[in-house]
Write a protein that holds these residues in place. Structure first.
Motif, PDB file in Angstrom:
ATOM      1  N   ILE D 269     -23.881 -56.521 -56.673  1.00  0.00           N
ATOM      2  CA  ILE D 269     -24.380 -57.548 -55.762  1.00  0.00           C
ATOM      3  C   ILE D 269     -25.133 -56.897 -54.624  1.00  0.00           C
ATOM      4  O   ILE D 269     -24.575 -56.096 -53.871  1.00  0.00           O
ATOM      5  CB  ILE D 269     -23.222 -58.399 -55.202  1.00  0.00           C
ATOM      6  CG1 ILE D 269     -22.333 -58.898 -56.346  1.00  0.00           C
ATOM      7  CG2 ILE D 269     -23.771 -59.566 -54.380  1.00  0.00           C
ATOM      8  CD1 ILE D 269     -21.094 -59.635 -55.878  1.00  0.00           C
ATOM      9  N   HIS D 270     -26.412 -57.269 -54.508  1.00  0.00           N
ATOM     10  CA  HIS D 270     -27.273 -56.598 -53.549  1.00  0.00           C
ATOM     11  C   HIS D 270     -28.490 -57.461 -53.266  1.00  0.00           C
ATOM     12  O   HIS D 270     -29.263 -57.674 -54.170  1.00  0.00           O
ATOM     13  CB  HIS D 270     -27.698 -55.233 -54.111  1.00  0.00           C
ATOM     14  CG  HIS D 270     -28.276 -54.336 -53.084  1.00  0.00           C
ATOM     15  ND1 HIS D 270     -28.790 -53.106 -53.369  1.00  0.00           N
ATOM     16  CD2 HIS D 270     -28.434 -54.500 -51.757  1.00  0.00           C
ATOM     17  CE1 HIS D 270     -29.247 -52.546 -52.259  1.00  0.00           C
ATOM     18  NE2 HIS D 270     -29.032 -53.369 -51.276  1.00  0.00           N
ATOM     19  N   PRO D 271     -28.729 -57.977 -52.107  1.00  0.00           N
ATOM     20  CA  PRO D 271     -27.923 -57.794 -50.908  1.00  0.00           C
ATOM     21  C   PRO D 271     -26.794 -58.808 -50.846  1.00  0.00           C
ATOM     22  O   PRO D 271     -26.866 -59.879 -51.437  1.00  0.00           O
ATOM     23  CB  PRO D 271     -28.919 -58.087 -49.789  1.00  0.00           C
ATOM     24  CG  PRO D 271     -29.791 -59.151 -50.362  1.00  0.00           C
ATOM     25  CD  PRO D 271     -29.900 -58.810 -51.832  1.00  0.00           C
ATOM     26  N   VAL D 273     -25.042 -61.520 -48.860  1.00  0.00           N
ATOM     27  CA  VAL D 273     -25.344 -62.413 -47.728  1.00  0.00           C
ATOM     28  C   VAL D 273     -24.084 -62.589 -46.879  1.00  0.00           C
ATOM     29  O   VAL D 273     -24.138 -62.550 -45.656  1.00  0.00           O
ATOM     30  CB  VAL D 273     -25.867 -63.773 -48.233  1.00  0.00           C
ATOM     31  CG1 VAL D 273     -26.013 -64.778 -47.089  1.00  0.00           C
ATOM     32  CG2 VAL D 273     -27.204 -63.593 -48.946  1.00  0.00           C
ATOM     33  N   LEU D 309     -21.349 -65.283 -57.036  1.00  0.00           N
ATOM     34  CA  LEU D 309     -22.310 -66.156 -56.341  1.00  0.00           C
ATOM     35  C   LEU D 309     -21.929 -66.347 -54.874  1.00  0.00           C
ATOM     36  O   LEU D 309     -22.794 -66.461 -54.014  1.00  0.00           O
ATOM     37  CB  LEU D 309     -22.398 -67.513 -57.045  1.00  0.00           C
ATOM     38  CG  LEU D 309     -23.122 -67.484 -58.393  1.00  0.00           C
ATOM     39  CD1 LEU D 309     -23.017 -68.833 -59.086  1.00  0.00           C
ATOM     40  CD2 LEU D 309     -24.593 -67.087 -58.219  1.00  0.00           C
ATOM     41  N   SER D 312     -23.627 -64.539 -52.121  1.00  0.00           N
ATOM     42  CA  SER D 312     -25.012 -64.885 -51.750  1.00  0.00           C
ATOM     43  C   SER D 312     -25.060 -66.091 -50.820  1.00  0.00           C
ATOM     44  O   SER D 312     -26.140 -66.593 -50.519  1.00  0.00           O
ATOM     45  CB  SER D 312     -25.823 -65.186 -53.016  1.00  0.00           C
ATOM     46  OG  SER D 312     -25.436 -66.446 -53.558  1.00  0.00           O
ATOM     47  N   SER D 334     -30.807 -63.642 -63.195  1.00  0.00           N
ATOM     48  CA  SER D 334     -32.131 -63.093 -62.896  1.00  0.00           C
ATOM     49  C   SER D 334     -32.704 -63.656 -61.609  1.00  0.00           C
ATOM     50  O   SER D 334     -33.698 -63.162 -61.095  1.00  0.00           O
ATOM     51  CB  SER D 334     -33.091 -63.424 -64.034  1.00  0.00           C
ATOM     52  OG  SER D 334     -33.398 -64.810 -63.990  1.00  0.00           O
ATOM     53  N   GLY D 335     -32.098 -64.719 -61.109  1.00  0.00           N
ATOM     54  CA  GLY D 335     -32.595 -65.272 -59.864  1.00  0.00           C
ATOM     55  C   GLY D 335     -33.975 -65.903 -59.964  1.00  0.00           C
ATOM     56  O   GLY D 335     -34.656 -66.068 -58.968  1.00  0.00           O
ATOM     57  N   ARG D 336     -34.435 -66.244 -61.165  1.00  0.00           N
ATOM     58  CA  ARG D 336     -35.751 -66.869 -61.316  1.00  0.00           C
ATOM     59  C   ARG D 336     -35.765 -68.247 -60.666  1.00  0.00           C
ATOM     60  O   ARG D 336     -34.779 -68.971 -60.729  1.00  0.00           O
ATOM     61  CB  ARG D 336     -36.099 -67.038 -62.791  1.00  0.00           C
ATOM     62  CG  ARG D 336     -36.541 -65.744 -63.415  1.00  0.00           C
ATOM     63  CD  ARG D 336     -37.063 -65.912 -64.830  1.00  0.00           C
ATOM     64  NE  ARG D 336     -37.772 -64.694 -65.200  1.00  0.00           N
ATOM     65  CZ  ARG D 336     -39.098 -64.603 -65.233  1.00  0.00           C
ATOM     66  NH1 ARG D 336     -39.854 -65.657 -64.987  1.00  0.00           N
ATOM     67  NH2 ARG D 336     -39.673 -63.456 -65.527  1.00  0.00           N
TER      68      ARG D 336
ATOM     69  N   ALA F  95     -30.635 -65.536 -53.534  1.00  0.00           N
ATOM     70  CA  ALA F  95     -30.366 -64.155 -53.131  1.00  0.00           C
ATOM     71  C   ALA F  95     -29.477 -63.560 -54.205  1.00  0.00           C
ATOM     72  O   ALA F  95     -28.658 -64.264 -54.806  1.00  0.00           O
ATOM     73  CB  ALA F  95     -29.658 -64.096 -51.782  1.00  0.00           C
ATOM     74  N   ALA F  96     -29.644 -62.278 -54.444  1.00  0.00           N
ATOM     75  CA  ALA F  96     -28.855 -61.581 -55.457  1.00  0.00           C
ATOM     76  C   ALA F  96     -28.853 -62.402 -56.756  1.00  0.00           C
ATOM     77  O   ALA F  96     -29.917 -62.789 -57.240  1.00  0.00           O
ATOM     78  CB  ALA F  96     -27.451 -61.292 -54.944  1.00  0.00           C
ATOM     79  N   ARG F  98     -28.018 -65.450 -57.269  1.00  0.00           N
ATOM     80  CA  ARG F  98     -28.262 -66.884 -57.113  1.00  0.00           C
ATOM     81  C   ARG F  98     -29.758 -67.183 -57.100  1.00  0.00           C
ATOM     82  O   ARG F  98     -30.488 -66.675 -56.262  1.00  0.00           O
ATOM     83  CB  ARG F  98     -27.627 -67.405 -55.814  1.00  0.00           C
ATOM     84  CG  ARG F  98     -27.892 -68.893 -55.577  1.00  0.00           C
ATOM     85  CD  ARG F  98     -27.005 -69.459 -54.496  1.00  0.00           C
ATOM     86  NE  ARG F  98     -27.119 -68.766 -53.241  1.00  0.00           N
ATOM     87  CZ  ARG F  98     -28.030 -69.053 -52.295  1.00  0.00           C
ATOM     88  NH1 ARG F  98     -28.896 -70.015 -52.483  1.00  0.00           N
ATOM     89  NH2 ARG F  98     -28.042 -68.367 -51.173  1.00  0.00           N
ATOM     90  N   ALA F 246     -32.601 -62.407 -57.773  1.00  0.00           N
ATOM     91  CA  ALA F 246     -33.479 -63.160 -56.875  1.00  0.00           C
ATOM     92  C   ALA F 246     -34.048 -62.274 -55.773  1.00  0.00           C
ATOM     93  O   ALA F 246     -35.037 -62.619 -55.141  1.00  0.00           O
ATOM     94  CB  ALA F 246     -32.717 -64.331 -56.253  1.00  0.00           C
ATOM     95  N   SER F 247     -33.416 -61.118 -55.564  1.00  0.00           N
ATOM     96  CA  SER F 247     -33.820 -60.228 -54.472  1.00  0.00           C
ATOM     97  C   SER F 247     -34.585 -58.995 -54.930  1.00  0.00           C
ATOM     98  O   SER F 247     -35.088 -58.236 -54.107  1.00  0.00           O
ATOM     99  CB  SER F 247     -32.572 -59.749 -53.705  1.00  0.00           C
ATOM    100  OG  SER F 247     -31.799 -60.841 -53.290  1.00  0.00           O
TER     101      SER F 247
END
Lengths: 339, 339, 339, 339, 339, 339
Positions: D269-271, D273, D309, D312, D334-336, F95-96, F98, F246-247
């Motif tokens: 997990i990066h970044p 939140v 999740l 984030s 993938s965060g798309r 983010a990440a 999400r 997402a990041s």
């Protein structure tokens, strides 16, 4: 609509939010403003072709100023680029009995270091219907004063009406120097805008301020008449602000032209959101009225209403439409929600 | 300038921005304040050597309070460190007819749990010209009450003038207990600051509040006189707030000393930016006036003007300079922009 | 407490912070509001079981509206989900002489496209003590108008009192159409809430607005009486707003029932934090008073005080408690800090 | 869906925005959170009937906490009102190599001073399908510990599964005291959630942390097995966080039940939140999985993805839907943008 | 602890929030910073008596800078007041592949126009244990260069160690001029802090940058050795930044003294919150280490860890405690929440 | 520079700040964006004469959109005014793990209800050097599709190059309908911009996505080649995004023209500030390169670098200069501060 050219300085304006003092906020609100730029923005908002002439350095801060002027519809194509820095003013908004506070950081600005020869006035004024400047520009430096004077002279030569807002700033120059320059400039001015203090302090029209404090409105016609006689102005507008507090002002104006005088409606403005640019919005309203051929009373009414509304708008710029001003002229100051 | 020592509590103050209610904002504005700390900050701002004595826990929140006091020029070197927590007060600012709302979360604070023996008063007061405290401190706990009393006693012993602001807070203690303690403390006080309600409710000077509601200004000299007679105060200042609404107050004060009475100017303050700390800023103004040897009328005028300006400043602290206060004393409450 | 059902639209409300114009802010404050939803939130805050019936699309924005209603204690279990979009209104808050400005973006909203058959009124109203709706709902679409009418008819059939706030919005429909529909709806209404303009423009009760401008308070009893006679209302409440400016209003109301008339206290509200929802908070206050069996004067006093306080609260919702309203009814509008 | 009851403390959480230090921000973000409240919010968001039981004072701050829980769909009707104050925690979010920092101000909170007799567990748990609490509650006070124990005992008696998240906080109590209480509580727990450190430090299962630092994943099955053998748990979940920095963590978990072990997917997990509430979101995910009858691997996968999740999302609460968690379980991290 | 004197410029720093570009934000974050001021703030935070010497105009902006320094514990009593303006720098923070952007507006600042005679160095340095300045000060003007040189000379005369951070800024002066001045200054410097580029470009130590790009760490001892031989420094620290992107840097340093070399730990910093002041925080860390008598390796480790943490802190100032730095030196860079 | 005309929709974009979810923020950031508008803004920023053609209602929100475009230098004089509303899209930034989330509220927008006859293409395209549109416009409505097609047809007739970015949005139309329309439009397109998914899904070029997931870069030349053969494009650009989270994305592109293929540099972008508009910034970069006569590799390199930088900039618009893009093309992605 008309094509109007204004010349002067635009500064970065930095102010703590709301009524915070300088020491209380980790952010400063960033805006741009200056006497003549404010007039140009107003006039563009009223639908005119308004060009603003100044000199700004080549950096991102100045770029941002230009972007904002352009967004408001001002023609920025004649802005010269050069110089070290852009003028800044820090503004702390007062409230109730606490006055607003300005810290100027405008020395050495690009326009203060302008070489008047950089400005090709005949080209800049080609096709223009109006030229406007204020007493702040000649206060900046000898170069800026000469540049302004050349602009006014050129406009007169081309038969373009010239308006001038006295705007005496004691933090910028001495009264002696201001008098000398502004009297000399008066020869190139058609429409003078100022206060009764300016009439007495700058133009030597005895008003009796020292004796009586704020003069009665009844004296305004006489003051204007003497200004016209002494300098041959086409029109003289005298604004009148009654500062009850930083949050509550009375606001009105008187206009003299063609041997007659006209009183504007008096507005009690409370609360004041931002009074900076109040005088500039009056100038813009008057120019709008005169340049669109309204009769003197209508032009004055438009100018006073426009500047009344300015006090309800944050920042230097008077972001109102002709329709909004006309609604207020028409009597609707009730602030009712339109829905 | 003088060396002044104030003793009391400083709290974390948390308030929703603007006029939002507690439930409406995801952020709370973080500030610090408390009766005596507010006085110390004012006095430091007026150029005095102002030391604030309190007890704060060893954590980052308390560290931040100290950092802010130090930034405002207050001497924080005598602050004791210990205890579990720092007092908090939540403040919701009212507007128009809606009152401001305070939720106290100050129980078990470091100063409430102070052991009076921790304070070496002769050392803390060495070289001091003034000692100030308020009726909030003895309301916090038995220990705080004793600590305050020892401070006042020591000051008196050393010939240091003692000022005391009644500041009765009904959320903190009962009227009975307050009366008992404050009457006892009166013996150590030179300058009493309060309202006419305090005179009647705490000090037993019949004012006739129940019958007449807000007493006429004409009664103030008599009330002050009786306080002087009963307790032998050097001076008595009675502030007068007329709460027209949360946004509009009248504000003035009366001061009695040496057998004479002085009325301060009455200010109509509108809008009020923040009235918390209004009384404290009056105390600081009065101390400034007296400690710098002004005559009673001048000291009172300074105090009333200083506290009038406080209402235009966000937060507990009155961040104004002597020059700003003097400008208002001199008659300039017009709020005109200085530029 | 009572069980109250309100039916109408809730919109996303987007407004620039403070007094900024639409073009001045990079953020818009996000809130939710709408005539009947505002009433439901008020009533839930007063401790009633308040259900809000509407139709909202299945997306995160509508989800958020529901979450907020639920947070304020409103029963949202009867909200229908479907449709393309949720109505939006953009609000720019005026100040002083500058009016507030609403841009509606509510066409094609889920409730405007409602099929009245989706609502099972007998089930929705089972056990209810009150039904409330406003003249905004029938203005949205033919379907919404029919749904509202069916709700009112069903309530009447079940012996549930029906209140109706006229709320004529000229941006939504023509006067002709509004008249036709609202007169038809009047047959199902027990308690009518509106202004004297509505009496004349919608319900044909001659007030003489054209001739005299704002009618004298003395005319209100007559207007109410004629409305009762013409439509057989149980009660008629007429609110009275005097818009001195966008920041300063007078506010009061008159209530007629059982052949008698009652005048509410008149409040001068200054500054106005947010006047949107002022009328809705009056309706909620009146419903509270009537549904809890207060006498007419007490119900009216509660309603006027509740709506006076609303003007000091940001957003559409009147987030005040019964105790706060009663304190104002009891005479405390001084805005003193409670501590 | 299931009816779930959680018992514990909810605190006001105050944090400077972004990565600012306590001394850098004039505002603190206001949110609410606490181990069991976080679980209740998650479960309500997953569609369950989630009730949260606690004790809160009667003031506006606590009111706001309740409003938020209710907005998120949590049943707050069983919350006791009383006590002096609500617990507070100040949180400064770290970044990169700088750790996050918590300042607790939770002593003397309403729940810490609870009288266990105030809670009528048989009524509170009537009809419930699950009871959840954490090791923070017994750390608060003797009363809170007893209240929690009685809740767990009652649930066991009623045949309601009990889950317990160890959550050892060294700032709240000593290891000795924690061991004693948590071992005693283990008798009433069906599902234990913790880390390998807890297994060793609290429950005396030798892991060898001192020698090897962070233990290999391969050891997890053995640790879980020994916990089951020693305490007879129905299921044991061991989470695994690899803190590369304050902004980058690895996150996974292992679950043992019925003699078998299951490994969850490991997320980088990066970044991050906001990692506060990460463990709670795991508990909620696991309860969701088990209470809805998923098989152990599916329940674990859901729990790990839900808590991934959470990292984030700002604040303590894991505001995600079942669909969002399942999308991540299904492989889409993938965060798309979905559009 | 030690008494340390730093001399240089402190500027107003204005930056759009987050990663916004100059044109995107209506607010600018207001902070203060400058190479030597940053060092003074760090050292005050580490518990030293740190005095900052500079020249600032008499206006509210400069007052605010002083207030902040004082809040952080810096001794500001020797700051000269005079001149027209305070230097400003505008900073736009980059992200990923987009570089940060600085617009300087520091010409004509009060310190640039200093008359070296205004500084009474023997008095300013009385009792001091350390003197620090950087290569930015001599770049400002001839007067500032002379003032710095006189300070260093006086310190040497008094036996006070002098540290100097090269900090070559190509926007302020040419390489030729910088070389000339910095070589001359080297005679008064005990501890040199810089990068390998400075060694080559300013001090003429051939590193081979042109050929090889970023030199291998293995070359650092040789470079430091040659600097020591050429200029007789007591110690030479060479920092090493690897800019992978605006958001991700590698950071380390090498220190040579007494004929030996020491390598610091290399940190990968991701994300970078604010890298401005990174070098200054290293200087402060090294001075702390040396002035408190640590051995070279420990001093270097402290300096590198302190400056690593700086990258996680917004603004120029490194607001960390000795304990936080030591925790990172001790190996805890995991960013785990402390609770 | 070139004169470029873009046609499409510009929407109001509303997003919670930072990584907040829709339910977490009381404010929404207000910006404007849309595929073709984004391209116009980029190109104006690169110094071109960029005109944007669309249809917007007459209200303050649309006025604001125009003001912003004009501020960025876009020619807005051809924008039609009419229709009910302006499209809106709500954006929640992930983010990440999400994902970002878009809620469209663009139905019934002014451009969706355009009558193609309102557009006088020969006049709009007079003197133009380039015409650009995307696959979003035909997805809006039949009218918008026809308007776009007529624009492309007219451009081809006038010999103006036409570029088209596929931009398939499944929330707007079905794959079947998209295929039909986009294949028909291909006949009027010179430069196609899209992804390999578009090649397969829309244009029927078998890529094998189903089987292999993300295809190898090695397949790109073949895909492009087949697109050229099938539709006769002058050039085909295929962008390649690798969504690690997402990041964190990988970003590159391939360009085929004149029988040859060119690979762009691959960038790892971390953190992503805002990826919306990433594709549009690529289109703008490619048009810039081609319209200024660069060779294919240089045009592609510029386009990829420009769009890489876009990911570091908040909002839809790519506010970078040619110089900034060229610096990245030249290899400087280190993010070093320029000072």
């Amino acid at each position: 609509m008309a094509k109007i050219v204004a010349f002067g300085e635009i500064m970065l304006r930095l102010s703590p939010p709301g009524h915070l003092r300088f020491s209380q906020s980790p952010v400063l609100e960033q805006a741009f403003g200056g006497g003549e730029a404010n007039v140009a923005v107003s006039l563009a908002g009223f639908g005119h072709q308004a060009a603003f002439v100044t000199r700004l350095p080549k950096n991102d801060i100045a770029e941002n100023a230009i972007r904002q002027l352009r967004g408001h519809g001002v023609d920025t194509s004649a802005i010269l680029r050069g110089g070290e820095r852009m003028g800044i003013y820090f503004l702390e908004a007062g409230a109730a009995q606490r006055a607003s506070h300005v810290v100027y950081d405008r020395a050495h600005s690009a326009i203060a270091e302008i070489d008047p020869a950089e400005l090709d006035w005949p080209r800049l004024l080609a096709g223009a219907d109006w030229f406007h400047f204020t007493g702040i520009t000649p206060a900046l430096s000898e170069g800026a004063a000469r540049a302004a004077e050349e602009g006014a002279t050129c406009a007169r030569r081309l038969g373009i009406p010239v308006s001038f807002d006295v705007n005496y700033r004691r933090k910028l120059w001495s009264l002696e120097r201001a008098r000398e320059v502004m009297v000399r400039l008066a020869a190139h001015v058609d429409y003078l805008i100022g206060g009764v203090e300016d009439a007495e302090n700058i133009y030597g029209v005895e008003v009796g301020l020292a004796a009586s404090g704020r003069p009665d409105l009844a004296l305004y016609p006489g003051v204007a008449e003497r200004l016209v006689q002494k300098f041959g102005f086409q029109g003289v507008a005298l604004t009148r602000r009654e500062s009850h507090s930083a949050s509550h002002n009375g606001w009105s104006a008187f206009y003299a032209t063609g041997g007659k005088g006209y009183f504007g409606r008096a507005y009690e403005i409370h609360p004041i959101v931002d009074r900076v640019g109040g005088g500039d919005s009056f100038s813009a309203g008057l120019i709008h009225g005169l340049a669109t051929g309204r009769d003197p009373q209508a032009a004055l009414d438009f100018a006073v209403a426009a500047s009344c509304l300015k006090h309800s708008i944050a920042g230097d710029f008077n972001l109102v439409s002709v329709a909004e001003v006309e609604a207020l002229v028409g009597g609707d100051g009730s602030g009712r929600v339109q829905r």
